[in-house]
Design a protein around this motif. Structure first.
Motif, PDB file in Angstrom:
ATOM      1  N   ASP A  24     -16.759  43.012 -18.209  1.00  0.00           N
ATOM      2  CA  ASP A  24     -15.606  42.789 -17.860  1.00  0.00           C
ATOM      3  C   ASP A  24     -15.036  42.148 -18.948  1.00  0.00           C
ATOM      4  OD1 ASP A  24     -12.753  42.220 -16.651  1.00  0.00           O
ATOM      5  OD2 ASP A  24     -13.921  40.776 -15.654  1.00  0.00           O
ATOM      6  N   THR A  25     -14.318  41.733 -19.282  1.00  0.00           N
ATOM      7  CA  THR A  25     -13.119  40.922 -20.666  1.00  0.00           C
ATOM      8  C   THR A  25     -12.929  39.540 -19.398  1.00  0.00           C
ATOM      9  OG1 THR A  25     -11.963  41.877 -21.312  1.00  0.00           O
ATOM     10  CG2 THR A  25     -14.070  42.507 -21.685  1.00  0.00           C
ATOM     11  N   GLU A  26     -12.551  38.895 -20.424  1.00  0.00           N
ATOM     12  CA  GLU A  26     -11.043  37.867 -20.678  1.00  0.00           C
ATOM     13  C   GLU A  26     -10.533  37.211 -21.822  1.00  0.00           C
ATOM     14  OE1 GLU A  26     -10.939  37.192 -17.320  1.00  0.00           O
ATOM     15  OE2 GLU A  26     -11.823  37.866 -16.386  1.00  0.00           O
ATOM     16  N   ALA A  27      -9.219  37.180 -21.836  1.00  0.00           N
ATOM     17  CA  ALA A  27      -8.766  36.617 -23.146  1.00  0.00           C
ATOM     18  C   ALA A  27      -7.768  35.686 -22.460  1.00  0.00           C
ATOM     19  CB  ALA A  27      -8.071  37.879 -23.383  1.00  0.00           C
ATOM     20  N   MET A  28      -7.362  35.286 -23.891  1.00  0.00           N
ATOM     21  CA  MET A  28      -6.554  34.379 -23.498  1.00  0.00           C
ATOM     22  C   MET A  28      -4.933  34.916 -23.301  1.00  0.00           C
ATOM     23  SD  MET A  28      -7.647  31.362 -24.555  1.00  0.00           S
ATOM     24  CE  MET A  28      -6.259  30.675 -24.703  1.00  0.00           C
ATOM     25  N   GLY A  29      -4.766  36.338 -23.114  1.00  0.00           N
ATOM     26  CA  GLY A  29      -3.269  37.246 -22.671  1.00  0.00           C
ATOM     27  C   GLY A  29      -3.649  38.513 -22.744  1.00  0.00           C
ATOM     28  N   LEU A  30      -2.724  39.706 -22.426  1.00  0.00           N
ATOM     29  CA  LEU A  30      -2.414  40.720 -22.419  1.00  0.00           C
ATOM     30  C   LEU A  30      -2.575  41.634 -23.808  1.00  0.00           C
ATOM     31  CD1 LEU A  30      -1.087  41.323 -18.850  1.00  0.00           C
ATOM     32  CD2 LEU A  30      -3.376  41.097 -19.383  1.00  0.00           C
ATOM     33  N   ILE A  31      -2.447  40.773 -24.665  1.00  0.00           N
ATOM     34  CA  ILE A  31      -1.761  41.846 -26.293  1.00  0.00           C
ATOM     35  C   ILE A  31      -2.885  41.461 -26.791  1.00  0.00           C
ATOM     36  CG2 ILE A  31      -0.651  42.187 -27.984  1.00  0.00           C
ATOM     37  CD1 ILE A  31       1.863  40.652 -26.327  1.00  0.00           C
ATOM     38  N   PRO A  32      -4.083  42.845 -27.005  1.00  0.00           N
ATOM     39  CA  PRO A  32      -5.226  42.951 -27.861  1.00  0.00           C
ATOM     40  C   PRO A  32      -4.906  41.969 -28.859  1.00  0.00           C
ATOM     41  CG  PRO A  32      -5.425  44.400 -26.829  1.00  0.00           C
ATOM     42  CD  PRO A  32      -3.728  43.909 -25.931  1.00  0.00           C
ATOM     43  N   GLY A  33      -4.140  42.562 -29.793  1.00  0.00           N
ATOM     44  CA  GLY A  33      -4.425  42.257 -31.202  1.00  0.00           C
ATOM     45  C   GLY A  33      -3.461  40.645 -31.604  1.00  0.00           C
ATOM     46  N   ARG A  34      -3.303  39.899 -30.331  1.00  0.00           N
ATOM     47  CA  ARG A  34      -2.880  38.916 -30.407  1.00  0.00           C
ATOM     48  C   ARG A  34      -3.915  37.829 -29.733  1.00  0.00           C
ATOM     49  NH1 ARG A  34       2.701  37.578 -26.706  1.00  0.00           N
ATOM     50  NH2 ARG A  34       0.521  37.525 -25.810  1.00  0.00           N
ATOM     51  N   ASP A  35      -3.914  38.263 -28.414  1.00  0.00           N
ATOM     52  CA  ASP A  35      -4.596  37.194 -28.262  1.00  0.00           C
ATOM     53  C   ASP A  35      -6.224  37.732 -28.201  1.00  0.00           C
ATOM     54  OD1 ASP A  35      -2.345  36.172 -27.124  1.00  0.00           O
ATOM     55  OD2 ASP A  35      -2.400  37.878 -25.725  1.00  0.00           O
ATOM     56  N   ARG A  36      -6.999  35.792 -28.639  1.00  0.00           N
ATOM     57  CA  ARG A  36      -8.167  36.597 -28.339  1.00  0.00           C
ATOM     58  C   ARG A  36      -8.442  37.540 -26.848  1.00  0.00           C
ATOM     59  NH1 ARG A  36     -12.028  32.369 -28.235  1.00  0.00           N
ATOM     60  NH2 ARG A  36     -10.773  30.144 -27.254  1.00  0.00           N
ATOM     61  N   LEU A  37     -10.061  37.275 -27.771  1.00  0.00           N
ATOM     62  CA  LEU A  37     -11.141  37.739 -26.720  1.00  0.00           C
ATOM     63  C   LEU A  37     -11.832  36.138 -26.605  1.00  0.00           C
ATOM     64  CD1 LEU A  37     -12.825  39.664 -24.756  1.00  0.00           C
ATOM     65  CD2 LEU A  37     -13.605  39.888 -26.795  1.00  0.00           C
ATOM     66  N   CYS A  38     -12.278  36.445 -24.980  1.00  0.00           N
ATOM     67  CA  CYS A  38     -12.833  34.687 -24.871  1.00  0.00           C
ATOM     68  C   CYS A  38     -14.206  34.955 -24.008  1.00  0.00           C
ATOM     69  CB  CYS A  38     -11.956  33.923 -23.160  1.00  0.00           C
ATOM     70  SG  CYS A  38     -10.313  33.559 -23.741  1.00  0.00           S
ATOM     71  N   LEU A  39     -14.365  35.645 -23.223  1.00  0.00           N
ATOM     72  CA  LEU A  39     -15.952  35.954 -22.839  1.00  0.00           C
ATOM     73  C   LEU A  39     -16.022  37.691 -22.352  1.00  0.00           C
ATOM     74  CD1 LEU A  39     -17.673  34.004 -21.011  1.00  0.00           C
ATOM     75  CD2 LEU A  39     -16.563  34.845 -19.262  1.00  0.00           C
ATOM     76  N   VAL A  40     -17.371  38.364 -22.263  1.00  0.00           N
ATOM     77  CA  VAL A  40     -16.950  39.755 -21.594  1.00  0.00           C
ATOM     78  C   VAL A  40     -18.497  38.767 -20.857  1.00  0.00           C
ATOM     79  CG1 VAL A  40     -18.160  41.760 -22.348  1.00  0.00           C
ATOM     80  CG2 VAL A  40     -17.173  39.964 -24.089  1.00  0.00           C
ATOM     81  N   GLN A  41     -18.744  39.895 -19.611  1.00  0.00           N
ATOM     82  CA  GLN A  41     -19.588  39.883 -18.767  1.00  0.00           C
ATOM     83  C   GLN A  41     -20.118  40.994 -18.312  1.00  0.00           C
ATOM     84  OE1 GLN A  41     -16.755  38.560 -15.057  1.00  0.00           O
ATOM     85  NE2 GLN A  41     -14.875  37.806 -16.822  1.00  0.00           N
ATOM     86  N   LEU A  42     -21.504  41.048 -18.259  1.00  0.00           N
ATOM     87  CA  LEU A  42     -22.307  42.455 -18.122  1.00  0.00           C
ATOM     88  C   LEU A  42     -22.752  42.084 -16.558  1.00  0.00           C
ATOM     89  CD1 LEU A  42     -23.124  42.356 -21.745  1.00  0.00           C
ATOM     90  CD2 LEU A  42     -21.442  44.162 -20.900  1.00  0.00           C
ATOM     91  N   SER A  43     -23.513  43.778 -16.265  1.00  0.00           N
ATOM     92  CA  SER A  43     -23.654  43.687 -14.829  1.00  0.00           C
ATOM     93  C   SER A  43     -24.512  44.817 -15.393  1.00  0.00           C
ATOM     94  CB  SER A  43     -23.486  43.101 -14.042  1.00  0.00           C
ATOM     95  OG  SER A  43     -24.062  43.428 -12.861  1.00  0.00           O
TER      96      SER A  43
END
Length: 70
Positions: A24-43
């Motif tokens: 799962d990922t968390e970003a600063m918004g919903l547009i990948p080209g504009r909004d930076r990736l903040c967190l990746v969650q793995l399990s």
């Protein structure tokens, strides 16, 4: 269940069980080209969760995370 927090990449000693890994990922918004990736969650479903945080200005090098996802 344990939660492990990492900065910029997974440590070399992190291992996952055989089979699928939930991502799962968390970003600063919903547009990948504009909004930076903040967190990746793995399990892997074994009870442990690994969180990889990326700081503002990160180059997202994360070689171990990229190898796992590749």
């Amino acid at each position: 269940m344990s939660i492990f927090f990492h900065e910029e990449d997974l440590p070399a000693d992190v291992t996952f069980g055989e089979g699928p890994i939930a991502v799962d990922t968390e970003a600063m918004g919903l547009i990948p080209g504009r909004d930076r990736l903040c967190l990746v969650q793995l399990s892997d479903g074994g009870g442990d969760e690994h969180l990889v945080r990326f700081a503002q200005g990160s180059d997202y090098a994360a070689p171990r995370l990229k190898a796992l996802l590749g």
